[in-house]
Design an enzyme around this catalytic site. Sequence first.
Site, PDB file in Angstrom:
ATOM      1  CG  HIS A 266      -2.016   0.877   1.263  1.00 18.68           C
ATOM      2  ND1 HIS A 266      -2.482   1.720   0.267  1.00 18.68           N
ATOM      3  CD2 HIS A 266      -3.117   1.072   2.096  1.00 18.68           C
ATOM      4  CE1 HIS A 266      -3.282   2.213   0.532  1.00 18.68           C
ATOM      5  NE2 HIS A 266      -3.813   2.007   1.960  1.00 18.68           N
ATOM      6  CG  HIS A 307      -3.546   0.309  -8.307  1.00 18.39           C
ATOM      7  ND1 HIS A 307      -4.897   0.434  -8.141  1.00 18.39           N
ATOM      8  CD2 HIS A 307      -2.993   1.120  -7.335  1.00 18.39           C
ATOM      9  CE1 HIS A 307      -5.293   1.053  -7.051  1.00 18.39           C
ATOM     10  NE2 HIS A 307      -4.139   1.597  -6.570  1.00 18.39           N
ATOM     11  CG  ASP A 365       3.014   4.470  -3.972  1.00 17.77           C
ATOM     12  OD1 ASP A 365       2.880   5.688  -3.572  1.00 17.77           O
ATOM     13  OD2 ASP A 365       2.362   3.673  -3.589  1.00 17.77           O
TER      14      ASP A 365
HETATM   15  N1  CMC Z   1       5.962  -7.225 -10.086  1.00 17.76           N
HETATM   16  C1  CMC Z   1       5.863  -8.592 -10.554  1.00 17.76           C
HETATM   17  N2  CMC Z   1       4.605  -9.229 -10.817  1.00 17.76           N
HETATM   18  C2  CMC Z   1       3.542  -8.609 -10.101  1.00 17.76           C
HETATM   19  C3  CMC Z   1       3.917  -7.346  -9.748  1.00 17.76           C
HETATM   20  C4  CMC Z   1       4.801  -6.742  -9.665  1.00 17.76           C
HETATM   21  N3  CMC Z   1       4.663  -5.441  -8.904  1.00 17.76           N
HETATM   22  N4  CMC Z   1       2.267  -6.939  -9.164  1.00 17.76           N
HETATM   23  C5  CMC Z   1       1.400  -8.141  -9.450  1.00 17.76           C
HETATM   24  N5  CMC Z   1       2.299  -8.920 -10.120  1.00 17.76           N
HETATM   25  C6  CMC Z   1       1.688 -10.022 -10.638  1.00 17.76           C
HETATM   26  C7  CMC Z   1       1.573 -11.091  -9.508  1.00 17.76           C
HETATM   27  O1  CMC Z   1       2.598 -11.893  -9.299  1.00 17.76           O
HETATM   28  C8  CMC Z   1       0.287 -12.044 -10.374  1.00 17.76           C
HETATM   29  O2  CMC Z   1       0.722 -12.911 -11.218  1.00 17.76           O
HETATM   30  P1  CMC Z   1       0.157 -14.339 -11.355  1.00 17.76           P
HETATM   31  O3  CMC Z   1      -1.293 -13.901 -11.969  1.00 17.76           O
HETATM   32  O4  CMC Z   1       0.942 -15.023 -12.487  1.00 17.76           O
HETATM   33  O5  CMC Z   1       0.010 -15.105 -10.175  1.00 17.76           O
HETATM   34  C9  CMC Z   1      -0.579 -10.574 -11.127  1.00 17.76           C
HETATM   35  O6  CMC Z   1       0.470  -9.820 -11.462  1.00 17.76           O
HETATM   36  C10 CMC Z   1      -1.508 -10.226 -10.267  1.00 17.76           C
HETATM   37  O7  CMC Z   1      -0.824  -9.805  -8.945  1.00 17.76           O
HETATM   38  P2  CMC Z   1      -1.850  -9.791  -7.606  1.00 17.76           P
HETATM   39  O8  CMC Z   1      -0.864  -9.660  -6.418  1.00 17.76           O
HETATM   40  O9  CMC Z   1      -3.077 -11.001  -7.731  1.00 17.76           O
HETATM   41  O10 CMC Z   1      -2.634  -8.358  -7.775  1.00 17.76           O
HETATM   42  P3  CMC Z   1      -3.197  -7.481  -6.471  1.00 17.76           P
HETATM   43  O11 CMC Z   1      -4.174  -6.589  -7.473  1.00 17.76           O
HETATM   44  O12 CMC Z   1      -3.573  -8.452  -5.573  1.00 17.76           O
HETATM   45  O13 CMC Z   1      -2.115  -6.553  -6.253  1.00 17.76           O
HETATM   46  C11 CMC Z   1      -0.575  -4.599  -5.747  1.00 17.76           C
HETATM   47  C12 CMC Z   1      -1.859  -5.256  -6.476  1.00 17.76           C
HETATM   48  C13 CMC Z   1      -0.390  -3.270  -6.041  1.00 17.76           C
HETATM   49  C14 CMC Z   1      -0.608  -5.304  -4.353  1.00 17.76           C
HETATM   50  C15 CMC Z   1       0.613  -5.464  -6.499  1.00 17.76           C
HETATM   51  O14 CMC Z   1       0.533  -4.954  -8.015  1.00 17.76           O
HETATM   52  C16 CMC Z   1       1.916  -5.071  -6.090  1.00 17.76           C
HETATM   53  O15 CMC Z   1       2.459  -5.973  -4.900  1.00 17.76           O
HETATM   54  N6  CMC Z   1       2.753  -4.034  -6.366  1.00 17.76           N
HETATM   55  C17 CMC Z   1       4.052  -3.665  -6.210  1.00 17.76           C
HETATM   56  C18 CMC Z   1       3.640  -2.736  -4.777  1.00 17.76           C
HETATM   57  C19 CMC Z   1       3.256  -1.627  -5.178  1.00 17.76           C
HETATM   58  O16 CMC Z   1       3.734  -0.913  -6.079  1.00 17.76           O
HETATM   59  N7  CMC Z   1       2.083  -0.996  -4.335  1.00 17.76           N
HETATM   60  C20 CMC Z   1       1.543   0.338  -4.529  1.00 17.76           C
HETATM   61  C21 CMC Z   1       0.064   0.314  -4.992  1.00 17.76           C
HETATM   62  S1  CMC Z   1      -0.344   1.997  -5.502  1.00 17.76           S
HETATM   63  C22 CMC Z   1      -0.547   2.861  -4.098  1.00 17.76           C
HETATM   64  C23 CMC Z   1      -1.831   2.643  -3.309  1.00 17.76           C
HETATM   65  O17 CMC Z   1      -2.841   2.649  -3.842  1.00 17.76           O
HETATM   66  O18 CMC Z   1      -1.490   2.018  -2.026  1.00 17.76           O
END
Ligand code: CMC
Length: 427
Positions: A266, A307, A365
């Site tokens: 987050h 995201h 971010d």
């Molecule tokens: N790098 C590599 N792979 C990724 C990433 C990433 N940053 N983000 C998602 N994936 C992959 C993940 O491994 C999954 O792959 P698969 O379908 O093969 O299992 C797929 O993409 C979907 O990911 P998810 O974790 O199910 O997606 P989510 O919606 O639960 O998570 C997220 C969203 C923001 C937590 C995630 O993209 C992440 O961890 N990003 C990095 C951290 C980040 O930048 N966070 C800030 C978000 S913006 C500020 C805010 O609003 O707080």
Amino acid sequence: MTDRKASLSIEGNEQPIELNVRSGTLGQDVIEIAPLLSNNYFTFDPGFATTAPCESEITYIDGANGVLLHRGYPIEQLAANSDYLETCYLLLNGELPDDKTKTEFENIIRMHTMVNRSLENFFSGFRHDAHPMAMLCGVVGAMSSFYHDSMDITDPTHRLITAHRLIAKMPTLAAMCHKHYVGQPYMYPDNSLSYAENFLHMMFGTPCEDKEINPVLAKAMDLIFLLHADHEQNASTSTVRLAGSSGANPFSCIAAGIAALWGPAHGGANQAVIEMLEQIGDEKNIDEYVKRAKDKDDPFRLMGFGHRVYKNFDPRAKVMKKTCDEVLSELGLEDDRLLKIAKRLEKIALEDDYFVEKKLYPNVDFYSGIIMKAIGIPTEMFTAIFATGRTVGWISHWNEMISNPYRIGRPRQLYKGHKQRDYPAKK
Ligand code: CMC
């Protein structure tokens, strides 16, 4: 208003369960699932990805099309024409202020920028290297003990005063976290300055030397606050609502929001972006890290990409990218080592099949981290700055909830533990 009916047939049940389908002004319809409870069912939705726990009139997001509206106004238009405090007024009150009201609101916020000196004693209790988010969470919670005169949550005037206090004092507290961390004296707010200028003054000024504030950087700072102001029912806002639903006081609810924001998935992502760039270290290592990010067996992720809601682009990131370029050019930092890694990473991730297919675009971010690093803000302060900007969103949602009928939040579970069993007989 009930628009349509849905009918849920469950194998083994004689009668289908009738459910109401409701429409908002924009966005997906929702299915009211309350009748499931009287039929002895819960819904299972890990991460609340398909659950709307409330009605809200504050912010609308269309993740597929990269749309973010505050009280109906697109974020791009607010970023271009408004400023942080005006956006705060809009989020809190529902309408943009006229000129007179805007000035009055700015004056009210100015009146509240100082914090009680006893709060300095709380800071003294923290180790010198305590993380700013640990301190912020603690001191905002501690504010619950200062304002007994305005803590009746059923009184709209009390709620408004609290909102003003929080918006006004958060930059002061965030800057105090930094000063404690670096061992410098706290700076008092200077109420002749704008909100963002004042924050930079309290961050970088010292009683010996008041640093001149660069207007390009102050504008970028204001934009960072504005772009973080609200984001509907994200993890920290939902936490604030959930804490508030028990009738807890607003300062403790915001402290709960700060705790939820801290995590790297987050608000902690802006700090994690810079730490990741440091870890990559050199442009020649980028390919290896991109490979790791794509490896399912490697927990490494590219911080600042992806995201939960935006699956096309993050409209805040688009605005932030432009400001990022302006700040880097103003400071002559186009050749900075980390920033060059960031630029290459951005390019690779935007072109690489893995990131394109999974719609993992740079998020807000990614660019805010780069801008704050360029301004000279230490990385450990990044999430505290996010919290400062987001405070208005948290308090607006809390106020919206308390102003309407609400129930304590109480999710259920799919229990997978032991069935009832007897305590073993004593030997
Ligand atoms: N790098 C590599 N792979 C990724 C990433 C990433 N940053 N983000 C998602 N994936 C992959 C993940 O491994 C999954 O792959 P698969 O379908 O093969 O299992 C797929 O993409 C979907 O990911 P998810 O974790 O199910 O997606 P989510 O919606 O639960 O998570 C997220 C969203 C923001 C937590 C995630 O993209 C992440 O961890 N990003 C990095 C951290 C980040 O930048 N966070 C800030 C978000 S913006 C500020 C805010 O609003 O707080």
